[in-house]
Write a protein that holds these residues in place. Structure first.
Motif, PDB file in Angstrom:
ATOM      1  N   ALA A  22       0.802  -1.228   0.000  1.00  0.00           N
ATOM      2  CA  ALA A  22       0.000   0.000   0.000  1.00  0.00           C
ATOM      3  C   ALA A  22       0.833   1.276   0.000  1.00  0.00           C
ATOM      4  O   ALA A  22       0.520   2.208  -0.747  1.00  0.00           O
ATOM      5  N   LEU A  25       1.808   2.310  -3.438  1.00  0.00           N
ATOM      6  CA  LEU A  25       0.749   2.593  -4.406  1.00  0.00           C
ATOM      7  C   LEU A  25       0.686   4.072  -4.719  1.00  0.00           C
ATOM      8  O   LEU A  25       0.389   4.466  -5.839  1.00  0.00           O
ATOM      9  N   GLU A  98      -5.605  -2.311  -8.061  1.00  0.00           N
ATOM     10  CA  GLU A  98      -5.626  -0.960  -7.504  1.00  0.00           C
ATOM     11  C   GLU A  98      -5.617   0.081  -8.626  1.00  0.00           C
ATOM     12  O   GLU A  98      -6.310   1.101  -8.532  1.00  0.00           O
ATOM     13  N   ARG A 101      -9.064   0.310  -9.981  1.00  0.00           N
ATOM     14  CA  ARG A 101      -9.951   1.003  -9.039  1.00  0.00           C
ATOM     15  C   ARG A 101      -9.817   2.513  -9.178  1.00  0.00           C
ATOM     16  O   ARG A 101     -10.802   3.244  -9.080  1.00  0.00           O
TER      17      ARG A 101
END
Length: 119
Positions: A22, A25, A98, A101
């Motif tokens: 994360a 990202l 991701e 998204r």
């Protein structure tokens, strides 16, 4: 180990893995923003494996940009794979989820079977 326990273990492992990736990202999203213009023009799409792809004919500068972004992604995925002892392609697929998204509506996404669909 029972099937339910096995599913729980996989979810726990996946959750830990996602928590580990994360922080990067944000950096990946920043890098991918350079593709916003070519994506909006329909020249570039995102693939199921976490890499950008040219859609049809595109100018040389757009092709070079996609190559550059994919090289950065490849290095990031390899780094994360090594750090988590995970396959590089699995890391790419997690990043792809991701990336998908965060894509704006109308962006092109290439499915595993090669079909292009718009978000």
């Amino acid at each position: 180990m029972t099937s339910g326990t096995s599913r729980f273990s996989r979810r726990l492992l996946l959750g830990g893995f996602v928590a580990f990736i994360a922080p990067s990202l944000g950096a990946e999203a920043q890098s991918a923003r350079v593709l916003d213009g070519p994506r909006a023009a329909g020249l570039v799409g995102e693939r199921f494996d976490g890499y950008a792809a040219i859609r049809g004919a595109a100018p040389a500068d757009v092709r070079a940009l996609v190559d550059h972004v994919n090289a950065e992604r490849r290095a990031l995925y390899a780094q994360r794979a090594a750090a988590t002892n995970a396959p590089v392609d699995a890391v790419g697929r997690l990043y792809a989820a991701e990336i998908f998204r965060r894509l704006p509506a109308g962006s092109w996404i290439q499915a595993e079977d090669g079909r292009w669909v718009q978000k």
